[in-house]
Write a protein that holds these residues in place. Structure first.
Motif, mmCIF file in Angstrom:
data_model
loop_
_atom_site.group_PDB
_atom_site.id
_atom_site.type_symbol
_atom_site.label_atom_id
_atom_site.label_comp_id
_atom_site.label_asym_id
_atom_site.label_seq_id
_atom_site.Cartn_x
_atom_site.Cartn_y
_atom_site.Cartn_z
ATOM 1 N N LEU A 183 2.202 -4.793 -3.497
ATOM 2 C CA LEU A 183 0.658 -4.937 -3.702
ATOM 3 C C LEU A 183 -0.039 -3.638 -3.856
ATOM 4 O O LEU A 183 -0.731 -3.467 -4.977
ATOM 5 C CB LEU A 183 0.019 -5.769 -2.717
ATOM 6 N N ILE A 184 0.356 -2.536 -3.044
ATOM 7 C CA ILE A 184 -0.347 -1.429 -3.364
ATOM 8 C C ILE A 184 0.255 -0.770 -4.529
ATOM 9 O O ILE A 184 -0.792 0.015 -5.318
ATOM 10 C CB ILE A 184 0.341 -0.438 -1.934
ATOM 11 N N LEU A 185 1.425 -0.733 -5.001
ATOM 12 C CA LEU A 185 2.017 -0.284 -6.233
ATOM 13 C C LEU A 185 1.106 -0.983 -7.557
ATOM 14 O O LEU A 185 0.817 -0.499 -8.446
ATOM 15 C CB LEU A 185 3.283 -0.416 -6.509
ATOM 16 N N LYS A 186 1.034 -2.157 -7.360
ATOM 17 C CA LYS A 186 0.187 -3.098 -8.309
ATOM 18 C C LYS A 186 -1.363 -2.456 -8.437
ATOM 19 O O LYS A 186 -1.694 -2.266 -9.496
ATOM 20 C CB LYS A 186 0.265 -4.557 -7.977
ATOM 21 N N LEU A 187 -1.692 -2.481 -7.469
ATOM 22 C CA LEU A 187 -3.057 -1.848 -7.399
ATOM 23 C C LEU A 187 -3.516 -0.626 -8.031
ATOM 24 O O LEU A 187 -4.392 -0.403 -8.653
ATOM 25 C CB LEU A 187 -3.777 -2.178 -5.749
ATOM 26 N N ARG A 188 -2.439 0.098 -7.542
ATOM 27 C CA ARG A 188 -2.607 1.616 -8.138
ATOM 28 C C ARG A 188 -2.563 1.591 -9.521
ATOM 29 O O ARG A 188 -3.400 2.123 -10.037
ATOM 30 C CB ARG A 188 -1.300 2.220 -7.525
ATOM 31 N N SER A 189 -1.436 0.808 -10.142
ATOM 32 C CA SER A 189 -1.618 0.772 -11.490
ATOM 33 C C SER A 189 -2.641 0.141 -12.328
ATOM 34 O O SER A 189 -3.182 0.524 -13.375
ATOM 35 C CB SER A 189 -0.418 0.203 -12.096
ATOM 36 N N LEU A 190 -3.103 -0.766 -11.714
ATOM 37 C CA LEU A 190 -4.163 -1.985 -12.239
ATOM 38 C C LEU A 190 -5.529 -1.202 -12.083
ATOM 39 O O LEU A 190 -6.098 -1.034 -12.961
ATOM 40 C CB LEU A 190 -4.350 -3.418 -11.395
ATOM 41 N N LEU A 191 -5.603 -0.539 -11.139
ATOM 42 C CA LEU A 191 -7.141 -0.032 -10.843
ATOM 43 C C LEU A 191 -7.223 1.473 -10.696
ATOM 44 O O LEU A 191 -8.309 2.044 -10.568
ATOM 45 C CB LEU A 191 -7.494 -0.405 -9.366
ATOM 46 N N GLY A 192 -5.919 2.106 -11.025
ATOM 47 C CA GLY A 192 -6.024 3.603 -11.165
ATOM 48 C C GLY A 192 -6.688 4.315 -9.748
ATOM 49 O O GLY A 192 -7.034 5.136 -9.854
ATOM 50 N N LEU A 193 -5.995 3.760 -8.826
ATOM 51 C CA LEU A 193 -6.275 4.402 -7.418
ATOM 52 C C LEU A 193 -5.494 5.515 -7.178
ATOM 53 O O LEU A 193 -4.321 5.749 -7.710
ATOM 54 C CB LEU A 193 -6.067 3.370 -6.451
ATOM 55 N N SER A 194 -6.164 6.416 -6.322
ATOM 56 C CA SER A 194 -5.279 7.458 -5.795
ATOM 57 C C SER A 194 -5.085 6.939 -4.161
ATOM 58 O O SER A 194 -6.043 6.401 -3.584
ATOM 59 C CB SER A 194 -5.962 8.636 -5.675
ATOM 60 N N ILE A 195 -4.130 6.981 -3.469
ATOM 61 C CA ILE A 195 -3.742 6.383 -2.055
ATOM 62 C C ILE A 195 -3.250 7.242 -1.336
ATOM 63 O O ILE A 195 -2.050 7.951 -1.568
ATOM 64 C CB ILE A 195 -2.797 5.202 -2.293
ATOM 65 N N VAL A 196 -3.780 7.411 -0.223
ATOM 66 C CA VAL A 196 -3.133 8.330 0.860
ATOM 67 C C VAL A 196 -2.872 7.426 2.075
ATOM 68 O O VAL A 196 -3.635 6.526 2.700
ATOM 69 C CB VAL A 196 -4.338 9.288 1.449
ATOM 70 N N MET A 197 -1.781 7.507 2.615
ATOM 71 C CA MET A 197 -1.219 6.668 3.756
ATOM 72 C C MET A 197 -0.489 7.245 4.767
ATOM 73 O O MET A 197 0.387 8.376 4.438
ATOM 74 C CB MET A 197 -0.561 5.308 3.156
ATOM 75 N N VAL A 198 -0.656 7.036 6.064
ATOM 76 C CA VAL A 198 0.179 7.282 7.083
ATOM 77 C C VAL A 198 1.172 6.438 7.265
ATOM 78 O O VAL A 198 0.916 5.001 7.171
ATOM 79 C CB VAL A 198 -0.900 7.503 8.357
ATOM 80 N N SER A 199 2.614 6.627 7.229
ATOM 81 C CA SER A 199 3.459 5.265 7.536
ATOM 82 C C SER A 199 4.587 5.914 8.233
ATOM 83 O O SER A 199 5.145 7.232 8.248
ATOM 84 C CB SER A 199 4.046 4.842 6.144
ATOM 85 N N HIS A 200 5.207 4.995 8.962
ATOM 86 C CA HIS A 200 6.574 5.162 9.839
ATOM 87 C C HIS A 200 7.522 4.202 9.045
ATOM 88 O O HIS A 200 8.683 4.229 9.491
ATOM 89 C CB HIS A 200 6.426 4.505 11.167
ATOM 90 N N ASP A 201 7.176 3.311 7.950
ATOM 91 C CA ASP A 201 8.256 2.524 7.648
ATOM 92 C C ASP A 201 9.128 3.081 6.456
ATOM 93 O O ASP A 201 8.646 3.306 5.474
ATOM 94 C CB ASP A 201 7.392 1.300 7.169
ATOM 95 N N LEU A 202 10.227 3.310 6.792
ATOM 96 C CA LEU A 202 11.243 4.073 5.895
ATOM 97 C C LEU A 202 11.363 3.379 4.526
ATOM 98 O O LEU A 202 11.078 4.017 3.513
ATOM 99 C CB LEU A 202 12.602 4.016 6.366
ATOM 100 N N ARG A 203 11.556 2.084 4.485
ATOM 101 C CA ARG A 203 11.351 1.454 3.271
ATOM 102 C C ARG A 203 10.262 1.593 2.491
ATOM 103 O O ARG A 203 10.107 1.847 1.330
ATOM 104 C CB ARG A 203 11.624 -0.143 3.300
ATOM 105 N N SER A 204 8.914 1.450 2.940
ATOM 106 C CA SER A 204 7.798 1.540 2.288
ATOM 107 C C SER A 204 7.634 3.168 1.961
ATOM 108 O O SER A 204 7.111 3.302 0.785
ATOM 109 C CB SER A 204 6.787 0.983 3.350
ATOM 110 N N ILE A 205 8.250 4.038 2.549
ATOM 111 C CA ILE A 205 8.000 5.262 2.060
ATOM 112 C C ILE A 205 8.815 5.564 0.771
ATOM 113 O O ILE A 205 8.402 6.007 -0.203
ATOM 114 C CB ILE A 205 8.583 6.450 3.206
#
Lengths: 246, 373
Positions: A183-205
């Motif tokens: 969803l995050i990847l899709k939104l980035r391409s659809l809406l042209g977002l820049s995203i900053v995130m804190v994460s611990h999830d290796l897969r997600s990283i």
């Protein structure tokens, strides 16, 4: 590529405890940028400083080219509308249903007609993958994954170009977590977002990030893409990425 | 960057709208109202000019989508002047989603009757719930206390300190002022009849029997009862109560009974303090306005006020404390999983416990009078 966030020589001190000392990083427009590090290293603190929830001691943070250091109340209010924040536990307003949660900033900050607001809310619900039937449910009536999606919809309600995510996949089951990554990847391409995130999830990283910064010992120990990270000799990086490397 | 604005030109049966700069959700309403100025029935062609537009957000795209649907229903031709790829993509994104065909679920407003019925039912259920709470408390929990070992003394003393000892000052000051006020008001009346000395009888009876227990109970309900509700409510929201249950700690033994016992022990002490302070206030006023010296006041007091009046007041203490603590804790346990319900339940806890205290006091009055105490 244009820098959307610049952090220079940042210093943060809690009482006597120095959290960041001389921290530098640059986040470019259109990127999904990750903040990583051992727990207690001040990732969330950095995120909170970027969205002006927390003051820093020294150095500077520039967002959209504006320095957060000496900023008037009016300027900071205007800046707040240009980004969206997704908190770890969602932080939806429990007294409002999902529709009102998403519509709240629209009602407060714009002069849009009720019809337009309804269209916008419907669109946001749709784009984060919530059903229209869920619109009038209250936060206490929905699951954790739905809460995350709903708060993402609320973060997006003013059409920001910049999104801050604090551990977006924490507390989700692996299937929902992968779905959220997509969803995050899709939104980035659809809406042209820049995203900053804190994460611990290796897969997600691995699945989502374009670039990342690893904070350890009050500084950035690594900044760049994932390809080069294994060559870094930091203890945290070695242990954290070892599992993925093998 | 170009200032965001729109320009509309009207020629014959043609309308042309040009968008300049950033067209986003702050400009939609302005645009809508400008278009409304024209009678759409007289038009057959509209040109939308985006050649000067820098960017378009999804809200604006939703608006344009809506405009397009509206115009095509009226058989008005639309000509898009569009070169910017990003803008086209945003418009395309909105069109694909077909928002207009998706409907929100119907959101029925409740009628007045429904509202009353619902509220009555909820209150009735709440009352039943309280009764069952008391049942559990007495049957299952107090029986566990038959052995003194099961009492949690540490929690009890902690709660006594938190909810009673720390309330001493406010109880003392309030009671003192009540004593002053009552004495002051009656001194004036008594003076007229020359019945100055009877102020001692009056103050002694009213303060010992009624005023002190009530004032103390009201302060404690407002101060400590509300704290109980908020504490336990917050613990419920953060799932601390569930965590305790899964670890085999019974919340009744750990949280509920210590609070009830602590308040029941502390309340008579507070009432005693309140008695002393209120009479002290009354004594000062009698001295100033009625020329009754403190030694005369005390002598008269020991002659006319029997000890039973003091005990009547003190005996009420544990009963009031039980009501306040059980209502407050029950309200805390009824907190739902949202923040607003803490506020609602805290308010209700205070209102209900004060009400219950007054009802209980009325019952005591009738009871003692009939017994001739």
């Amino acid at each position: 590529m244009q820098a959307i966030i610049e952090v220079r020589d940042l210093k943060t001190v809690f009482d006597t405890n120095v959290v960041h000392n001389g921290l530098n990083l640059t986040i470019n427009e259109g990127e999904i940028y990750g903040l990583l590090g051992p727990s207690g290293c001040g990732k969330s603190t950095l995120l909170r400083e970027m969205v002006m929830l927390q003051k820093f001691e020294g150095g500077d943070i520039k967002i959209f080219g504006k320095s957060l250091k000496r900023m008037s109340h009016k300027e900071s209010q205007a800046l707040c509308r240009r980004w969206g924040v997704l908190f770890q536990a969602g932080a939806l307003f429990t007294s409002l249903n999902l529709y009102d949660n998403i519509a709240l900033p629209l009602k407060e900050y714009t002069d849009l007609s009720e019809n337009m607001i309804q269209d916008i809310v419907k669109f946001k619900l749709d784009i984060v993958g919530l059903k229209q039937d869920d619109a009038f449910l209250y936060p206490s009536q929905i699951s954790g994954g739905m809460k995350k999606k709903a708060s993402l919809a609320r973060a997006l309600s003013m059409d920001p170009k910049l999104l801050f995510l604090d551990e977006p996949t924490s507390g989700l089951d692996p299937i929902s977590a992968r779905e959220f990554d997509r969803l995050i990847l899709k939104l980035r391409s659809l809406l042209g977002l820049s995203i900053v995130m804190v994460s611990h999830d290796l897969r997600s990283i691995y699945d989502t990030l374009d670039r990342l910064a690893v904070i350890d010992n009050k500084k950035i120990v690594y900044e760049g893409t994932l390809d080069m990270i294994h060559q870094e000799k930091s203890e945290f990086i070695q242990t954290f990425f070892k599992a993925a490397h093998e | 960057m170009q200032q965001a604005r729109i320009e509309i030109t009207h020629k014959d049966r043609e309308l042309s709208i040009s968008f300049f700069g950033e067209f986003n959700l702050y400009h939609i309403n302005d645009c809508e109202s400008q278009i409304k100025k024209y009678d759409l029935r007289t038009l057959d062609k509209i040109t939308l000019d985006f050649l000067q537009t820098n960017s378009l957000d999804t809200a604006a795209a939703l608006f344009l989508n809506r405009l397009q649907k509206d115009l095509s229903q009226r058989n008005i031709n639309i000509k898009w002047l569009l070169e910017n790829k990003e803008i086209e993509e945003t418009l395309q994104l909105i069109r694909e989603r077909k928002i207009e065909s998706k409907n929100l679920p119907s959101h029925k407003k409740r009628t007045f009757l429904e509202y009353i019925g619902d509220a009555t039912c909820k209150n009735y259920r709440g009352f039943l719930d309280f009764i069952s709470f008391l049942g559990v408390l007495f049957y299952a929990k107090f029986s566990a206390l038959l052995s003194w070992k099961n009492l949690r003394y540490k929690e009890i003393f902690y709660e006594m300190n938190e909810s009673a000892i720390k309330a001493l000052l406010i109880v003392a000051i309030t009671s003192f002022l009540i004593g002053v006020v009552v004495a002051y008001q009656s001194a004036y009346q008594l003076k007229i009849y020359g019945a100055n000395i009877f102020i001692v009888d009056m103050l002694g009876l009213s303060i010992l029997r009624e005023l002190s227990p009530l004032i103390t109970a009201i302060i404690i309900a407002g101060r400590s009862g509300s704290a109980y509700t908020a504490q336990i409510g917050a613990m419920k929201i953060t799932e601390e109560l569930d965590a305790m249950r899964t670890m085999g700690f019974d919340p009744y033994l750990f949280l509920v009974i210590p609070r009830i016992v602590a308040l029941m022990i502390a309340m008579p002490i507070l009432i005693f303090i309140s008695d002393v302070m209120a009479l002290f206030g009354g004594m000062i006023i009698s001295n100033i306005y009625l020329d009754i010296s403190s030694s005369l006041f005390i002598e008269r007091f020991s002659n006319v006020i029997a000890a039973k009046h003091f005990f009547v007041g003190i005996v009420k203490g544990p009963f009031f404390a039980f009501l306040i603590a059980t209502i407050a804790i029950h309200r805390g346990l009824r907190v739902q999983n949202d923040t607003q319900s803490i506020g609602i339940n805290t308010t209700k806890s205070v209102v209900e416990s004060i009400f219950a205290v007054i009802v209980c006091d009325a019952i005591f009055s009738v009871f003692f009078t009939n017994l001739g105490i």
